[in-house]
Design an enzyme around this catalytic site. Structure first.
Site: not given
Length: 179
Positions: A9-11, A13-14, A70, A179
């Site tokens: 991921t580039h996120n 927060g994730k 995802d 989730h």
């Protein structure tokens, strides 16, 4: 020696959430990793297909075990939108505040504000798919943003279990029901 785990991921927060979960068992790395820094186009027609695509692409490029997800926000009264397109909802360059405003606008005449976050995780390594996980958490869309924590749609998603928005929840609280 800890096995490496690449979080595809580039996120930020994730990445922060995943690295907290796995830091005791793995040497956790984000993208870019070892020169791999491309954006992987999510062309799948399901959360699973997109997660698998990301995990396999990063594994093929790096040779390291990879975890990809995802996920998306599904709003009942918006026929499940933004769903698979949560990250690109309203266009690539729309800010998160703009995305939130689009959802508020779409719900302005609706009584049903129920929504859920959906996630599919794929762990991929030398033997192919190692594990797949699916999760959902039900809640409601608020009438305004609440809280500065979390990321993405967290500030507009009210969790009944926590009795607060994900944006108001601590990382520990969110991880209990997320989730």
């Amino acid at each position: 020696y800890m096995q490496k785990l690449i979080i595809a991921t580039h996120n930020t927060g994730k990445f922060k959430e995943f690295s907290e979960l796995f830091k005791d068992k793995y040497e956790v790395h984000s993208l870019p990793y070892n020169g791999f820094d491309e954006d992987i186009e999510e062309t799948g027609s399901s959360y699973f297909e997109n997660a698998l695509l990301k995990a396999k692409t990063v594994f093929d490029a790096t040779g390291e075990t990879c975890l990809a997800d995802d996920s998306g926000l599904s709003v009942t009264a918006l026929n499940g939108a933004p769903g698979l397109y949560s990250a690109r909802f309203g266009g690539e360059n729309l800010s998160q505040a703009g995305k939130n405003a689009l959802i508020f606008e779409g719900l302005k005449d609706k009584k049903d504000r129920s929504a859920k976050f959906i996630c599919c995780l794929v762990l991929y390594g030398k033997q192919g798919v190692i594990a797949v996980g699916n999760g959902e958490v039900e809640g409601e869309i608020l009438f305004e943003e609440r809280g500065k924590g979390g990321f993405g749609y967290d500030s507009i998603f009210f969790s009944k279990e926590l009795n607060k928005s994900f944006g108001e929840a601590t990382a520990e609280e969110k991880s209990l029901v997320s989730h």
